[in-house]
Design a protein around this motif. Sequence first.
Motif, mmCIF file in Angstrom:
data_model
loop_
_atom_site.group_PDB
_atom_site.id
_atom_site.type_symbol
_atom_site.label_atom_id
_atom_site.label_comp_id
_atom_site.label_asym_id
_atom_site.label_seq_id
_atom_site.Cartn_x
_atom_site.Cartn_y
_atom_site.Cartn_z
ATOM 1 N N CYS A 185 -3.512 4.484 -11.137
ATOM 2 C CA CYS A 185 -2.392 3.764 -11.753
ATOM 3 C C CYS A 185 -1.772 4.628 -12.836
ATOM 4 O O CYS A 185 -2.481 5.294 -13.599
ATOM 5 N N ARG A 186 -0.447 4.593 -12.922
ATOM 6 C CA ARG A 186 0.280 5.383 -13.912
ATOM 7 C C ARG A 186 1.432 4.562 -14.463
ATOM 8 O O ARG A 186 1.932 3.650 -13.813
ATOM 9 N N ILE A 236 4.213 -0.482 -13.449
ATOM 10 C CA ILE A 236 3.028 0.325 -13.187
ATOM 11 C C ILE A 236 3.167 0.910 -11.782
ATOM 12 O O ILE A 236 3.534 0.202 -10.844
ATOM 13 N N MET A 237 2.878 2.207 -11.633
ATOM 14 C CA MET A 237 2.914 2.864 -10.328
ATOM 15 C C MET A 237 1.491 2.897 -9.774
ATOM 16 O O MET A 237 0.561 3.295 -10.475
ATOM 17 N N PHE A 238 1.318 2.460 -8.545
ATOM 18 C CA PHE A 238 0.022 2.470 -7.875
ATOM 19 C C PHE A 238 0.079 3.480 -6.738
ATOM 20 O O PHE A 238 1.034 3.508 -5.969
ATOM 21 N N ALA A 239 -0.956 4.320 -6.632
ATOM 22 C CA ALA A 239 -1.047 5.300 -5.553
ATOM 23 C C ALA A 239 -2.474 5.308 -5.034
ATOM 24 O O ALA A 239 -3.425 5.109 -5.798
ATOM 25 N N LYS A 240 -2.620 5.507 -3.758
ATOM 26 C CA LYS A 240 -3.956 5.601 -3.170
ATOM 27 C C LYS A 240 -4.653 6.820 -3.758
ATOM 28 O O LYS A 240 -4.085 7.899 -3.832
#
Length: 62
Positions: free
Chosen positions: A24-25, A8-12
């Motif tokens: 989340c992506r 899972i990719m987490f970004a602000k």
Amino acid sequence: MKEVERNIMFAKAGGNASKNAYTCRISLPMDAIKALGVTPKDRAVTLVIEENQIVIKKAQEN
């Protein structure tokens, strides 16, 4: 059934989101997208969350 592991990719989150908000992506392999019949022009899907699983289905046309 083919099983593939992904992270899972987490970004602000930006804009008016709180300072602790994240977006989340997850990246899906192209063969999975093709199997669903999703295209750039017809890309609607439905997520079904059941217990500890997320099921992705092609959205039904109205």
